[in-house]
Each structure stands twice: as structure tokens, then as C-alpha cells.
Scaffold this motif. Structure first.
Motif, mmCIF file in Angstrom:
data_model
loop_
_atom_site.group_PDB
_atom_site.id
_atom_site.type_symbol
_atom_site.label_atom_id
_atom_site.label_comp_id
_atom_site.label_asym_id
_atom_site.label_seq_id
_atom_site.Cartn_x
_atom_site.Cartn_y
_atom_site.Cartn_z
ATOM 1 N N GLY A 42 0.804 -1.213 0.000
ATOM 2 C CA GLY A 42 0.000 0.000 0.000
ATOM 3 C C GLY A 42 0.834 1.258 0.000
ATOM 4 N N SER A 43 1.942 1.234 0.719
ATOM 5 C CA SER A 43 2.812 2.411 0.799
ATOM 6 C C SER A 43 4.147 1.992 1.404
ATOM 7 C CB SER A 43 2.166 3.489 1.674
ATOM 8 O OG SER A 43 2.070 3.043 3.010
ATOM 9 N N ASP A 44 5.080 2.910 1.378
ATOM 10 C CA ASP A 44 6.369 2.641 2.017
ATOM 11 C C ASP A 44 6.190 2.442 3.518
ATOM 12 O OD1 ASP A 44 7.676 2.820 -0.382
ATOM 13 O OD2 ASP A 44 8.393 4.866 -0.075
ATOM 14 N N GLY A 46 3.507 1.260 5.004
ATOM 15 C CA GLY A 46 2.918 -0.065 5.193
ATOM 16 C C GLY A 46 3.957 -1.164 5.067
ATOM 17 N N ALA A 47 4.877 -1.004 4.119
ATOM 18 C CA ALA A 47 5.946 -1.992 3.939
ATOM 19 C C ALA A 47 6.876 -2.007 5.154
ATOM 20 C CB ALA A 47 6.740 -1.676 2.673
ATOM 21 N N ASP A 48 7.170 -0.825 5.706
ATOM 22 C CA ASP A 48 8.002 -0.756 6.909
ATOM 23 C C ASP A 48 7.329 -1.465 8.081
ATOM 24 O OD1 ASP A 48 10.010 0.647 5.645
ATOM 25 O OD2 ASP A 48 9.323 2.617 6.352
ATOM 26 N N ARG A 49 6.037 -1.263 8.221
ATOM 27 C CA ARG A 49 5.298 -1.913 9.315
ATOM 28 C C ARG A 49 5.256 -3.422 9.128
ATOM 29 N NH1 ARG A 49 0.310 2.286 10.260
ATOM 30 N NH2 ARG A 49 1.585 3.916 11.203
ATOM 31 N N ALA A 50 5.054 -3.867 7.886
ATOM 32 C CA ALA A 50 5.041 -5.312 7.614
ATOM 33 C C ALA A 50 6.403 -5.928 7.933
ATOM 34 C CB ALA A 50 4.661 -5.573 6.156
ATOM 35 N N ALA A 51 7.472 -5.239 7.565
ATOM 36 C CA ALA A 51 8.821 -5.739 7.857
ATOM 37 C C ALA A 51 9.061 -5.780 9.364
ATOM 38 C CB ALA A 51 9.869 -4.852 7.174
ATOM 39 N N PHE A 52 8.597 -4.764 10.079
ATOM 40 C CA PHE A 52 8.750 -4.741 11.533
ATOM 41 C C PHE A 52 8.011 -5.915 12.172
ATOM 42 C CE2 PHE A 52 6.905 -3.643 15.636
ATOM 43 C CZ PHE A 52 8.046 -3.399 16.368
ATOM 44 N N MET A 53 6.778 -6.147 11.756
ATOM 45 C CA MET A 53 5.991 -7.234 12.341
ATOM 46 C C MET A 53 6.605 -8.593 12.006
ATOM 47 S SD MET A 53 3.819 -5.954 14.268
ATOM 48 C CE MET A 53 2.911 -7.422 14.687
ATOM 49 N N ALA A 54 7.067 -8.764 10.777
ATOM 50 C CA ALA A 54 7.701 -10.032 10.395
ATOM 51 C C ALA A 54 8.950 -10.283 11.226
ATOM 52 C CB ALA A 54 8.044 -10.019 8.906
#
Length: 104
Positions: A42-44, A46-54
């Protein structure tokens, strides 16, 4: 090869070193299979949050902690935790609250 012999044979002295990288590749398999799902975050941001959660989930698994219990507890406690004590909520330090601590 002779210049790197000590590094090459280091697995003989340290039992934690694997001869192959099969375990590392198996650990990454689940993450790699999800790449198509995460392609459009969705956005940079969102990608940062997904990477943090992973990263948080994989670190929790690596520390042999129940992921769901840990995340539920951390999310419930994080707002009331002072910044100086946030380290206690990291997967390597996390411990669930006891019933006595919750009732107090």
C-alpha cells in the motif's frame, strides 16, 4: 582454501555451527512464500510496518516464545510501560504477567 582453513573447519570445534545452510533456508521459506501477498503493502510506511511485524514474529519464534500469547500480552501492556522498561517486552526478555501481578 588453505588461507581460510580455520574458518572452514570451525564447525568441528563449535557444535552450534551447521555444516550446511539448510536450517536457515527452511526458516526463511515461510517468509519467502508470503512475498506475493506483501508485494503491494500500500505504501512505504505499510511496507516498513510489515517488515517490523515479520521481524518481531520471527524473533519471537527464534526465542521459543508462544507468538500469539506474547503479541497479545505485549500489545496490552505496551501503552502503560515506561520507555525505560520497554526492553522487558522484547522477545528475549518477555515473560507473561502472573495472576498475582494482574489482580494487584
Amino acid at each position: 582454501m588453505l588461507k581460510r582453513w580455520d574458518g572452514f573447519t570451525s564447525f568441528l570445534d563449535d557444535v552450534r555451527i551447521c555444516l550446511t545452510n539448510n536450517a536457515a533456508e527452511r526458516a526463511l521459506r515461510g517468509f519467502a512464500l508470503g512475498r506475493k501477498s506483501w508485494l503491494f503493502a500500500g505504501s512505504d510506511r505499510g511496507a516498513d510496518r510489515a517488515a517490523f511485524m515479520a521481524t518481531l514474529i520471527m524473533t519471537t519464534k527464534r526465542n521459543d516464545v508462544d507468538v500469539l500469547a506474547s503479541l497479545a500480552d505485549v500489545l496490552a501492556r505496551i501503552a502503560d510501560t515506561p520507555v525505560s522498561r520497554l526492553e522487558q517486552l522484547l522477545p528475549c526478555n518477555w515473560a507473561p504477567k502472573t495472576l498475582k501481578a494482574q489482580s494487584a
